[in-house]
Design a protein around this motif. Structure first.
Motif, mmCIF file in Angstrom:
data_model
loop_
_atom_site.group_PDB
_atom_site.id
_atom_site.type_symbol
_atom_site.label_atom_id
_atom_site.label_comp_id
_atom_site.label_asym_id
_atom_site.label_seq_id
_atom_site.Cartn_x
_atom_site.Cartn_y
_atom_site.Cartn_z
ATOM 1 N N UNK A 26 0.864 -1.172 0.000
ATOM 2 C CA UNK A 26 0.000 0.000 0.000
ATOM 3 C C UNK A 26 0.901 1.222 0.000
ATOM 4 N N UNK A 27 0.650 2.143 -0.868
ATOM 5 C CA UNK A 27 1.464 3.355 -0.884
ATOM 6 C C UNK A 27 0.584 4.558 -0.588
ATOM 7 N N UNK A 28 1.221 5.590 -0.116
ATOM 8 C CA UNK A 28 0.514 6.799 0.286
ATOM 9 C C UNK A 28 1.336 7.988 -0.181
ATOM 10 N N UNK A 29 0.706 8.878 -0.892
ATOM 11 C CA UNK A 29 1.416 10.064 -1.359
ATOM 12 C C UNK A 29 1.201 11.205 -0.365
ATOM 13 N N UNK A 30 2.300 11.835 -0.001
ATOM 14 C CA UNK A 30 2.259 12.950 0.950
ATOM 15 C C UNK A 30 2.957 14.154 0.343
ATOM 16 N N UNK A 37 6.133 16.490 8.866
ATOM 17 C CA UNK A 37 5.374 16.370 10.122
ATOM 18 C C UNK A 37 5.357 14.924 10.601
ATOM 19 N N UNK A 38 5.168 14.005 9.678
ATOM 20 C CA UNK A 38 5.119 12.585 10.016
ATOM 21 C C UNK A 38 6.469 12.111 10.559
ATOM 22 N N UNK A 46 11.118 4.067 12.096
ATOM 23 C CA UNK A 46 10.801 3.937 10.674
ATOM 24 C C UNK A 46 9.332 4.291 10.414
ATOM 25 N N UNK A 47 9.090 5.018 9.335
ATOM 26 C CA UNK A 47 7.746 5.533 9.069
ATOM 27 C C UNK A 47 6.704 4.424 8.975
ATOM 28 N N UNK A 48 7.025 3.323 8.329
ATOM 29 C CA UNK A 48 6.069 2.217 8.210
ATOM 30 C C UNK A 48 5.649 1.701 9.569
ATOM 31 N N UNK A 49 6.615 1.510 10.463
ATOM 32 C CA UNK A 49 6.324 1.010 11.806
ATOM 33 C C UNK A 49 5.499 2.035 12.589
ATOM 34 N N UNK A 60 4.749 1.172 20.154
ATOM 35 C CA UNK A 60 5.914 1.258 19.282
ATOM 36 C C UNK A 60 7.061 0.496 19.921
ATOM 37 N N UNK A 61 7.761 -0.292 19.115
ATOM 38 C CA UNK A 61 8.936 -0.976 19.625
ATOM 39 C C UNK A 61 10.039 0.053 19.792
ATOM 40 N N UNK A 62 10.854 -0.159 20.819
ATOM 41 C CA UNK A 62 11.963 0.753 21.038
ATOM 42 C C UNK A 62 12.967 0.572 19.901
ATOM 43 N N UNK A 63 13.338 1.668 19.285
ATOM 44 C CA UNK A 63 14.235 1.626 18.144
ATOM 45 C C UNK A 63 15.569 2.217 18.552
#
Length: 140
Positions: A26-30, A37-38, A46-49, A60-63
């Motif tokens: 799935x893709x999303x155009x921003x 902002x994201x 990571x943006x997907x996560x 959220x897992x600690x990155x």
């Protein structure tokens, strides 16, 4: 020539097991502003996560992430690197290790003094690196 009990033509004609079909991505155009902002909200995740966690109310897992500005003092780091370059430290340590491994390192007061001096120099370089990288001085 022997007669094989396998009929390879029949085996070749059988369809292979169907591979699991993967869902289409799935893709999303921003806009640039929306993405900025994201990324700011994701704070290095990571943006997907991050998007999945927000959409599906997951934790959220600690990155682990690298410090983006690891050098606090470039001048101090330059001094340490210059000292390392002039010291021939790696070559000298290699020669010492070889002598120890072969049992040919004579240990007398002069050698012991030089080794202690080298250890002190290494400790100074370590302290300067800790300062240059802006790390906690209590690191051991």
């Amino acid at each position: 020539m022997t007669n094989s009990h396998h009929n390879f033509n029949d085996l070749a004609a059988k369809p292979a097991k169907a591979a699991k079909k993967r869902e289409a991505p799935f893709s999303l155009r921003l806009t640039f502003e929306e993405r900025a902002k994201l990324e700011e909200a994701a704070n290095g995740v990571p943006l997907g996560a991050y998007i999945k966690a927000v959409l599906f109310a997951q934790d959220l897992q600690k990155v682990r992430r690298r410090n983006r500005n690891p050098v606090a003092d470039h001048e101090a780091l330059g001094r340490v690197l210059a000292a390392l370059g002039q010291s021939h430290l790696s070559s000298n340590l290699n020669q010492l290790a070889r002598a120890v491994n072969t049992g040919t390192l004579p240990v007398h007061p002069e050698i012991e003094s030089e080794l202690r001096e080298a250890c002190a120099d290494i400790a100074k370089m370590r302290a300067a690196l800790i300062e240059a990288l802006g790390l906690n001085g209590g690191v051991s």
